[in-house]
Design a protein around this motif. Sequence first.
Motif, PDB file in Angstrom:
ATOM      1  N   SER A 131      33.426  74.945  35.734  1.00 16.16           N
ATOM      2  CA  SER A 131      34.005  73.833  35.357  1.00 16.16           C
ATOM      3  C   SER A 131      33.181  72.622  35.254  1.00 16.16           C
ATOM      4  CB  SER A 131      35.027  73.734  36.483  1.00 16.16           C
ATOM      5  OG  SER A 131      34.622  73.398  37.665  1.00 16.16           O
ATOM      6  N   GLU A 132      32.165  72.518  35.953  1.00 18.15           N
ATOM      7  CA  GLU A 132      31.374  71.250  35.672  1.00 18.15           C
ATOM      8  C   GLU A 132      30.796  71.305  34.280  1.00 18.15           C
ATOM      9  OE1 GLU A 132      27.363  69.272  37.600  1.00 18.15           O
ATOM     10  OE2 GLU A 132      28.417  70.987  38.885  1.00 18.15           O
ATOM     11  N   THR A 133      30.299  72.367  33.718  1.00 18.56           N
ATOM     12  CA  THR A 133      29.733  72.617  32.372  1.00 18.56           C
ATOM     13  C   THR A 133      30.682  72.263  31.440  1.00 18.56           C
ATOM     14  OG1 THR A 133      28.250  74.098  33.167  1.00 18.56           O
ATOM     15  CG2 THR A 133      28.550  73.910  30.620  1.00 18.56           C
ATOM     16  N   THR A 142      33.260  70.103  31.822  1.00 19.92           N
ATOM     17  CA  THR A 142      33.621  68.781  32.048  1.00 19.92           C
ATOM     18  C   THR A 142      32.585  67.877  31.356  1.00 19.92           C
ATOM     19  OG1 THR A 142      34.706  69.118  34.135  1.00 19.92           O
ATOM     20  CG2 THR A 142      33.912  66.845  33.638  1.00 19.92           C
ATOM     21  N   LYS A 143      31.366  68.366  31.465  1.00 22.18           N
ATOM     22  CA  LYS A 143      30.284  67.713  30.813  1.00 22.18           C
ATOM     23  C   LYS A 143      30.278  67.904  29.164  1.00 22.18           C
ATOM     24  CE  LYS A 143      26.807  67.833  34.528  1.00 22.18           C
ATOM     25  NZ  LYS A 143      25.591  68.211  35.031  1.00 22.18           N
ATOM     26  N   ASP A 192      30.472  64.353  34.789  1.00 20.73           N
ATOM     27  CA  ASP A 192      31.033  65.564  35.607  1.00 20.73           C
ATOM     28  C   ASP A 192      31.803  64.727  36.457  1.00 20.73           C
ATOM     29  OD1 ASP A 192      29.226  63.951  37.210  1.00 20.73           O
ATOM     30  OD2 ASP A 192      28.432  65.733  37.956  1.00 20.73           O
ATOM     31  N   ASP A 193      32.406  63.634  36.219  1.00 22.32           N
ATOM     32  CA  ASP A 193      33.427  62.914  37.325  1.00 22.32           C
ATOM     33  C   ASP A 193      34.797  63.489  37.132  1.00 22.32           C
ATOM     34  OD1 ASP A 193      35.259  61.118  38.815  1.00 22.32           O
ATOM     35  OD2 ASP A 193      33.866  59.282  38.188  1.00 22.32           O
ATOM     36  N   ALA A 228      38.054  63.408  33.666  1.00 21.69           N
ATOM     37  CA  ALA A 228      38.134  64.679  32.956  1.00 21.69           C
ATOM     38  C   ALA A 228      39.525  64.680  32.068  1.00 21.69           C
ATOM     39  CB  ALA A 228      37.638  65.954  33.706  1.00 21.69           C
TER      40      ALA A 228
END
Length: 238
Positions: free
Chosen positions: A3-5, A7-8, A78-79, A83
Amino acid sequence: MTSETQTKLWALAAFVAALAFAASPFLAPGFKGFEPTQFPVPQVDPAVQPAGYAFSIWGLIYVWLLLGTGYGLWKRADDPDWAPMRPALVASLAVGALWLPVAEASVPLATLLIWIMLGTALVAVMRAGDTDRWWQLAPVAIYAGWLTAASSVSIGLVLAGYGILPETPAALLALVLALRIAVTVQYRLHRAPEYGITVIWALAAVIVANAAPFNAAVVGLAVLGIGAILAIRGTDTE
């Protein structure tokens, strides 16, 4: 993919879409609005259209969206607060990047596209978070506010330009539509006064455009609309 990827990647997509959107005037360098001859009933100084100076706000919109999405990519990629708004903003800007060439070729298709831009922009502004509001919320609010006016103007032009309504009734109907959207959105989005201020900017330009010759009906409705938006600022909805 984590999920972090994701978001980026959305942060990158938002910045790329903003770049493409800001570059879109180079695809139609001579475009200064719909030409009167693009309509079966030529629209020369239509009552629904704001005075020409009002369109200078596009410069502010392009720059602020670029700075905002750039800051989001650089500092807030990544905030999780940033998002939720990004997919809708990317969709709106991607359509917007194609709008000018389409507008030169087809008024009805351009009208459809600008309403898609508006719908996705409103989703984006509603989902925008409060982190770094001047970089995240404010530029999207101004963008959505101007699209609220511009999309309604396009309806007024189509109604008059295709002989569905006379010019003044078409302008009044378009203004009612814009105000219905603007009042509803500003009431629900009290934390983003930039949205309402931008709509007021457009309404003031409509008043200027209809001052000579004086169109009392259009000017009167625009004045009432400005009053309604300002009155909402006195309420507490959030």
